[in-house]
Motif scaffolding. Sequence first.
Motif, PDB file in Angstrom:
ATOM      1  N   ARG A 248       0.828  -1.214   0.000  1.00 32.62           N
ATOM      2  CA  ARG A 248       0.000   0.000   0.000  1.00 32.62           C
ATOM      3  C   ARG A 248       0.861   1.261   0.000  1.00 32.62           C
ATOM      4  O   ARG A 248       0.526   2.250  -0.667  1.00 32.62           O
ATOM      5  CB  ARG A 248      -0.938  -0.001   1.208  1.00 32.62           C
ATOM      6  CG  ARG A 248      -2.070  -1.018   1.118  1.00 32.62           C
ATOM      7  CD  ARG A 248      -2.892  -1.041   2.383  1.00 32.62           C
ATOM      8  NE  ARG A 248      -3.396   0.285   2.714  1.00 32.62           N
ATOM      9  CZ  ARG A 248      -3.629   0.703   3.950  1.00 32.62           C
ATOM     10  NH1 ARG A 248      -3.367  -0.092   4.990  1.00 32.62           N
ATOM     11  NH2 ARG A 248      -4.104   1.907   4.168  1.00 32.62           N
ATOM     12  N   ALA A 249       1.974   1.231   0.721  1.00 35.75           N
ATOM     13  CA  ALA A 249       2.870   2.394   0.727  1.00 35.75           C
ATOM     14  C   ALA A 249       3.521   2.584  -0.642  1.00 35.75           C
ATOM     15  O   ALA A 249       3.694   3.723  -1.099  1.00 35.75           O
ATOM     16  CB  ALA A 249       3.940   2.219   1.800  1.00 35.75           C
ATOM     17  N   ALA A 250       3.869   1.486  -1.302  1.00 31.86           N
ATOM     18  CA  ALA A 250       4.412   1.585  -2.657  1.00 31.86           C
ATOM     19  C   ALA A 250       3.368   2.167  -3.606  1.00 31.86           C
ATOM     20  O   ALA A 250       3.698   2.964  -4.503  1.00 31.86           O
ATOM     21  CB  ALA A 250       4.878   0.217  -3.138  1.00 31.86           C
ATOM     22  N   ASP A 251       2.094   1.803  -3.401  1.00 32.66           N
ATOM     23  CA  ASP A 251       1.005   2.395  -4.200  1.00 32.66           C
ATOM     24  C   ASP A 251       0.964   3.910  -4.006  1.00 32.66           C
ATOM     25  O   ASP A 251       0.800   4.673  -4.979  1.00 32.66           O
ATOM     26  CB  ASP A 251      -0.345   1.806  -3.785  1.00 32.66           C
ATOM     27  CG  ASP A 251      -0.507   0.350  -4.163  1.00 32.66           C
ATOM     28  OD1 ASP A 251       0.251  -0.138  -5.021  1.00 32.66           O
ATOM     29  OD2 ASP A 251      -1.407  -0.305  -3.579  1.00 32.66           O
TER      30      ASP A 251
ATOM     31  N   ASN B 260       9.289  -2.069  -4.783  1.00 30.76           N
ATOM     32  CA  ASN B 260      10.327  -1.070  -5.063  1.00 30.76           C
ATOM     33  C   ASN B 260       9.823  -0.130  -6.153  1.00 30.76           C
ATOM     34  O   ASN B 260       9.310  -0.593  -7.176  1.00 30.76           O
ATOM     35  CB  ASN B 260      11.610  -1.754  -5.539  1.00 30.76           C
ATOM     36  CG  ASN B 260      12.149  -2.754  -4.542  1.00 30.76           C
ATOM     37  OD1 ASN B 260      12.698  -2.379  -3.512  1.00 30.76           O
ATOM     38  ND2 ASN B 260      11.991  -4.050  -4.832  1.00 30.76           N
ATOM     39  N   VAL B 261       9.977   1.167  -5.929  1.00 29.27           N
ATOM     40  CA  VAL B 261       9.495   2.177  -6.874  1.00 29.27           C
ATOM     41  C   VAL B 261      10.656   3.104  -7.218  1.00 29.27           C
ATOM     42  O   VAL B 261      11.369   3.561  -6.320  1.00 29.27           O
ATOM     43  CB  VAL B 261       8.328   2.996  -6.277  1.00 29.27           C
ATOM     44  CG1 VAL B 261       7.822   4.013  -7.278  1.00 29.27           C
ATOM     45  CG2 VAL B 261       7.198   2.070  -5.831  1.00 29.27           C
TER      46      VAL B 261
ATOM     47  N   TYR C 133      16.120   7.938  -8.727  1.00 27.15           N
ATOM     48  CA  TYR C 133      15.537   7.893  -7.384  1.00 27.15           C
ATOM     49  C   TYR C 133      14.952   6.511  -7.171  1.00 27.15           C
ATOM     50  O   TYR C 133      14.210   5.995  -8.025  1.00 27.15           O
ATOM     51  CB  TYR C 133      14.441   8.944  -7.226  1.00 27.15           C
ATOM     52  CG  TYR C 133      13.670   8.837  -5.920  1.00 27.15           C
ATOM     53  CD1 TYR C 133      14.183   9.391  -4.749  1.00 27.15           C
ATOM     54  CD2 TYR C 133      12.446   8.157  -5.861  1.00 27.15           C
ATOM     55  CE1 TYR C 133      13.487   9.281  -3.550  1.00 27.15           C
ATOM     56  CE2 TYR C 133      11.750   8.051  -4.660  1.00 27.15           C
ATOM     57  CZ  TYR C 133      12.281   8.610  -3.515  1.00 27.15           C
ATOM     58  OH  TYR C 133      11.595   8.496  -2.323  1.00 27.15           O
ATOM     59  N   LEU C 134      15.266   5.883  -6.042  1.00 28.11           N
ATOM     60  CA  LEU C 134      14.745   4.558  -5.732  1.00 28.11           C
ATOM     61  C   LEU C 134      14.226   4.518  -4.303  1.00 28.11           C
ATOM     62  O   LEU C 134      14.977   4.752  -3.353  1.00 28.11           O
ATOM     63  CB  LEU C 134      15.832   3.493  -5.896  1.00 28.11           C
ATOM     64  CG  LEU C 134      15.502   2.092  -5.364  1.00 28.11           C
ATOM     65  CD1 LEU C 134      14.320   1.473  -6.117  1.00 28.11           C
ATOM     66  CD2 LEU C 134      16.727   1.188  -5.444  1.00 28.11           C
ATOM     67  N   ALA C 135      12.931   4.225  -4.162  1.00 22.97           N
ATOM     68  CA  ALA C 135      12.328   3.942  -2.865  1.00 22.97           C
ATOM     69  C   ALA C 135      12.263   2.426  -2.754  1.00 22.97           C
ATOM     70  O   ALA C 135      11.465   1.779  -3.444  1.00 22.97           O
ATOM     71  CB  ALA C 135      10.937   4.562  -2.764  1.00 22.97           C
TER      72      ALA C 135
END
Length: 355
Positions: free
Chosen positions: A29-32, A51-52, A130-132
Amino acid sequence: MDTRQYFDDAVELLQELIATPRVSRDESRAADVLFTRMSQWGLSPQREGNNVWAIAPGYDEQKPTLLLNAHIDTVKPVATWTRDPFTPTIEGDRLYGLGSNDCGGGLVSLLQVFRILSKEEGASSLNLVYLASCEEEVSGKDGIVRALPLLPKIDVAIVGEPTGMQPAIAEKGLMVIDGYAHGVSGHAARNEGVNAIYEALDDLVWLRDYRFRKESPLLGPTKMTVTVVEAGTQHNVVPDQLHFVIDVRTNEYYQNEYVFEFLRKHMKKCELKARSFRLHSSCIAQDHPLIKRCVEMGLTPFGSPTLSDQALMPFPSFKLGPGQSSRSHSADEYICLSEMENALQTYLKLLLHFD
């Protein structure tokens, strides 16, 4: 440059993330949330698992590439929270909530920096990615190691862990080792059996007392600590097995594989099994251009005892982020809004027109 709107967007996004439970391996959900926000801002995000990431426009294979990285996930909230860890609450300069400090502040601040630099033509001679990433808190197989092969070749990375916005240019590695001692069970009232606890004693004392010779100016000594000991079933049975756990924190002078083989050779009675060798110590040269620029800006390089996804990066990297490591994994975790504002300005000063 007026960055007020970007700062406000960072705070708003962090509040939304705090309200979205994202404990390791449950970050979907946080990745969404991140994917949606990045899409709304025109950043053309991509996703693999949870991973986003995004690549700034104008990517040029001839230019070096800088990765801006921070993790989405959090640890589970400890029992001593006095407030709801999933309710973002601003009191004065503090924004309370699980993951606000580790490392939500760095996550959203680096995203705004990426957003700004992506719009500034000629803002940097570097390609920007940028990578989350997810699963950082458990060094999971679906975290950064799953995303890195899908990114362009990375030359250097900034990791947004909480460092008080001072550059952590080295960090200790981690190796967890299981130890076993074996005996023979018997009745405690009679002189029989072989006590596995006594079999392990000499080895445990050696582990307590041994000191590795090479100490790092930044990271200090390689440190090993016995943290778990388990043996016995009841008071009148001589235990036939003992299990213990060693937490090993390596500096840059010792590879995990070397330390493991060294320990095995010095065990008199116990057998050892390493859970993994992959979380090595990491560092970046003090004369790297980005570190030299940090020093020119008045920042102070240091060595960090805590582990991050840097251990899984096969390229130079350093940690630089808002907040304090001492607040991580603690009850009533918070980030200061002033720390996030300072982070935004510091990142931009470091990277704008960097050559």
